[in-house]
Design an enzyme around this catalytic site. Structure first.
Site, PDB file in Angstrom:
ATOM      1  CG  ASN A 220      69.759 -14.183 -15.650  1.00 42.63           C
ATOM      2  OD1 ASN A 220      70.843 -14.176 -16.227  1.00 42.63           O
ATOM      3  ND2 ASN A 220      68.625 -14.502 -16.283  1.00 42.63           N
ATOM      4  CB  ALA A 221      65.255 -10.495 -15.212  1.00 41.83           C
TER       5      ALA A 221
ATOM      6  CE1 TYR B  69      72.299  -5.645 -21.262  1.00 40.60           C
ATOM      7  CE2 TYR B  69      74.561  -5.287 -21.974  1.00 40.60           C
ATOM      8  CZ  TYR B  69      73.579  -6.120 -21.449  1.00 40.60           C
ATOM      9  OH  TYR B  69      73.899  -7.411 -21.101  1.00 40.60           O
TER      10      TYR B  69
ATOM     11  N   GLY C  98      80.905 -12.226 -20.796  1.00 41.04           N
ATOM     12  CA  GLY C  98      81.279 -11.731 -22.119  1.00 41.04           C
ATOM     13  C   GLY C  98      80.247 -12.205 -23.115  1.00 41.04           C
TER      14      GLY C  98
ATOM     15  N   GLY D 213      68.045 -19.246 -21.592  1.00 44.35           N
ATOM     16  CA  GLY D 213      69.372 -18.648 -21.669  1.00 44.35           C
ATOM     17  C   GLY D 213      70.211 -18.848 -20.413  1.00 44.35           C
ATOM     18  CB  ILE D 214      72.613 -16.519 -18.804  1.00 43.36           C
ATOM     19  CG1 ILE D 214      73.552 -16.380 -20.014  1.00 43.36           C
ATOM     20  CG2 ILE D 214      73.393 -16.445 -17.500  1.00 43.36           C
ATOM     21  CD1 ILE D 214      74.215 -15.010 -20.133  1.00 43.36           C
TER      22      ILE D 214
ATOM     23  N   GLY E 194      76.202   1.866 -29.399  1.00 44.04           N
ATOM     24  CA  GLY E 194      74.765   1.695 -29.635  1.00 44.04           C
ATOM     25  C   GLY E 194      74.007   1.113 -28.461  1.00 44.04           C
TER      26      GLY E 194
HETATM   27  P1  NAD Z   1      67.672 -13.890 -22.675  1.00 43.68           P
HETATM   28  O1  NAD Z   1      66.941 -12.783 -23.367  1.00 43.68           O
HETATM   29  O2  NAD Z   1      67.907 -15.176 -23.419  1.00 43.68           O
HETATM   30  O3  NAD Z   1      66.901 -14.259 -21.302  1.00 43.68           O
HETATM   31  C1  NAD Z   1      66.476 -13.246 -20.428  1.00 43.68           C
HETATM   32  C2  NAD Z   1      65.258 -13.729 -19.663  1.00 43.68           C
HETATM   33  O4  NAD Z   1      64.851 -12.650 -18.818  1.00 43.68           O
HETATM   34  C3  NAD Z   1      64.074 -14.053 -20.600  1.00 43.68           C
HETATM   35  O5  NAD Z   1      63.515 -15.303 -20.246  1.00 43.68           O
HETATM   36  C4  NAD Z   1      63.104 -12.900 -20.343  1.00 43.68           C
HETATM   37  O6  NAD Z   1      61.734 -13.271 -20.466  1.00 43.68           O
HETATM   38  C5  NAD Z   1      63.444 -12.517 -18.911  1.00 43.68           C
HETATM   39  N1  NAD Z   1      63.058 -11.144 -18.617  1.00 43.68           N
HETATM   40  C6  NAD Z   1      63.221 -10.044 -19.403  1.00 43.68           C
HETATM   41  N2  NAD Z   1      62.674  -8.969 -18.810  1.00 43.68           N
HETATM   42  C7  NAD Z   1      62.156  -9.383 -17.624  1.00 43.68           C
HETATM   43  C8  NAD Z   1      61.441  -8.744 -16.568  1.00 43.68           C
HETATM   44  N3  NAD Z   1      61.130  -7.437 -16.638  1.00 43.68           N
HETATM   45  N4  NAD Z   1      61.066  -9.477 -15.513  1.00 43.68           N
HETATM   46  C9  NAD Z   1      61.347 -10.815 -15.448  1.00 43.68           C
HETATM   47  N5  NAD Z   1      62.005 -11.481 -16.421  1.00 43.68           N
HETATM   48  C10 NAD Z   1      62.395 -10.775 -17.501  1.00 43.68           C
HETATM   49  O7  NAD Z   1      69.023 -13.244 -22.166  1.00 43.68           O
HETATM   50  P2  NAD Z   1      70.419 -13.921 -21.744  1.00 43.68           P
HETATM   51  O8  NAD Z   1      71.336 -13.777 -22.897  1.00 43.68           O
HETATM   52  O9  NAD Z   1      70.204 -15.244 -21.123  1.00 43.68           O
HETATM   53  O10 NAD Z   1      70.894 -12.862 -20.630  1.00 43.68           O
HETATM   54  C11 NAD Z   1      70.668 -13.050 -19.239  1.00 43.68           C
HETATM   55  C12 NAD Z   1      71.420 -11.971 -18.468  1.00 43.68           C
HETATM   56  O11 NAD Z   1      72.794 -12.013 -18.826  1.00 43.68           O
HETATM   57  C13 NAD Z   1      70.933 -10.552 -18.783  1.00 43.68           C
HETATM   58  O12 NAD Z   1      70.974  -9.769 -17.611  1.00 43.68           O
HETATM   59  C14 NAD Z   1      71.953 -10.056 -19.795  1.00 43.68           C
HETATM   60  O13 NAD Z   1      72.055  -8.652 -19.797  1.00 43.68           O
HETATM   61  C15 NAD Z   1      73.210 -10.734 -19.258  1.00 43.68           C
HETATM   62  N6  NAD Z   1      74.267 -10.870 -20.273  1.00 43.68           N
HETATM   63  C16 NAD Z   1      74.108 -11.666 -21.379  1.00 43.68           C
HETATM   64  C17 NAD Z   1      75.149 -11.773 -22.295  1.00 43.68           C
HETATM   65  C18 NAD Z   1      75.067 -12.651 -23.529  1.00 43.68           C
HETATM   66  O14 NAD Z   1      76.048 -12.668 -24.304  1.00 43.68           O
HETATM   67  N7  NAD Z   1      73.984 -13.389 -23.758  1.00 43.68           N
HETATM   68  C19 NAD Z   1      76.346 -11.054 -22.089  1.00 43.68           C
HETATM   69  C20 NAD Z   1      76.453 -10.253 -20.959  1.00 43.68           C
HETATM   70  C21 NAD Z   1      75.421 -10.177 -20.048  1.00 43.68           C
END
Ligand code: NAD
Length: 277
Positions: free
Chosen positions: A111-112, A177, A208, A20-21, A173
């Site tokens: 980022n996690a 978070y 976003g 992901g991100i 909901g």
């Molecule tokens: P994702 O679930 O695809 O990836 C998250 C990664 O974090 C996964 O590889 C997971 O294994 C790892 N992770 C989870 N818990 C962990 C822990 N306790 N220790 C270490 N690693 C851990 O999520 P994403 O969509 O890529 O989101 C990444 C970040 O961006 C997050 O903080 C999320 O809240 C934020 N975010 C995402 C979005 C979106 O639209 N996808 C929007 C706003 C914010």
């Protein structure tokens, strides 16, 4: 060319970098010349059945190669460490491993993050609340406490915290978070304040709706309605967040600190809607 290698000689740690991100940020930092440590609960890319179903709609890279290997293919050093950011002992062990493999950390990307539970406040258990706070907020605290004092001693460092637009506009909901992400913004300012005099900047990015598998698994109707409210009329790509993170990690951003920058296609600042029909 000089610009593209702005991070040569720096060591970056990205938590949650397996997919992901976080993966896009790790590869963006690698492309800019940084050596990259990828920390995650799991060391392999996510391989769920759902992921395979979503791949057709996934517009990012296909995540076939583990992030650290993909970073090495960019010509930088890279390593991966198993880490649960919610556990201080795990963070300390993981950071010690990164330091021994790549050297002291210059750039920390927290980022996690998880959405553990979609529930109203009335329905949410105290345990579910705690778990989201522990990963999304306390996880960043553990990493900052373990990695940033060494940056400050060396007089240069960058902290980039991935929050969310939910910090400002809590989605229904997702009370834990939203609260955790708002607290990440406040914590970012505290880091900037404490370590700024010693050369470390700290900024939060508020993504976003980004088209990761997580978001692509939403029912199409809900996704399409969400896109209608975004001025640029598309979901974000992980690379959109990575581009901003790389800038905030670079020497060029030295006068930018204690900020919370939305990267949301205009959703927070200029939402569409209410124009007539
Ligand atoms: P994702 O679930 O695809 O990836 C998250 C990664 O974090 C996964 O590889 C997971 O294994 C790892 N992770 C989870 N818990 C962990 C822990 N306790 N220790 C270490 N690693 C851990 O999520 P994403 O969509 O890529 O989101 C990444 C970040 O961006 C997050 O903080 C999320 O809240 C934020 N975010 C995402 C979005 C979106 O639209 N996808 C929007 C706003 C914010």
């Amino acid at each position: 060319m000089t610009e593209s290698k702005a991070l040569h000689g720096k060591v970056a740690l990205v938590t949650g970098g397996a997919r992901g991100i976080g993966r896009a940020i790790a590869l963006g930092l690698g492309a800019a010349g940084a050596d990259v440590a990828v920390a995650d609960l799991r060391l392999e890319p996510f391989r769920g059945e759902r992921w395979f179903r979503l791949r057709e709609r996934w517009s990012g890279d296909d995540e076939e190669t583990p992030t650290a290997a993909a970073a090495r293919a960019l010509g930088v050093r890279a390593c991966q460490v198993a880490m649960d950011v919610a556990e201080e002992a795990s963070v300390l062990a993981g950071i010690a491993q990164v330091e021994s493999e790549l050297g002291p950390i210059d750039i920390l990307v927290n980022n996690a993050g998880i959405v553990n539970n979609i529930a109203s406040i009335e329905e949410m258990s105290a345990e579910a609340w705690e778990q989201e706070i522990r990963v999304n907020l306390t996880g960043g605290f553990h990493c900052v406490k373990a990695a940033v004092p060494s940056m400050a001693e060396r007089g240069w460092g960058r902290v980039v915290n991935i929050a969310s637009v939910a910090a400002v506009q809590p989605p229904l909901g997702q009370p834990a978070y939203a609260a955790s992400k708002a607290a990440v913004v406040s914590f970012t300012r505290a880091v900037a304040q404490e370590f700024g005099p010693r050369g470390v900047t700290a900024n939060a990015i508020l993504p976003g709706l980004i088209g990761t598998p997580l978001v692509l698994s939403m029912p199409a109707r809900i996704r399409e309605r969400s896109v209608e409210g975004i001025p640029v009329q598309r979901l974000g790509e992980p690379a959109d967040i990575a581009n901003l993170a790389v800038f905030l990690a670079s020497p060029a951003s030295g006068f930018v600190t204690a900020t919370a920058i939305p990267c949301d296609g205009g959703w927070l600042g200029a939402p569409l809607g209410g124009l007539g029909d």
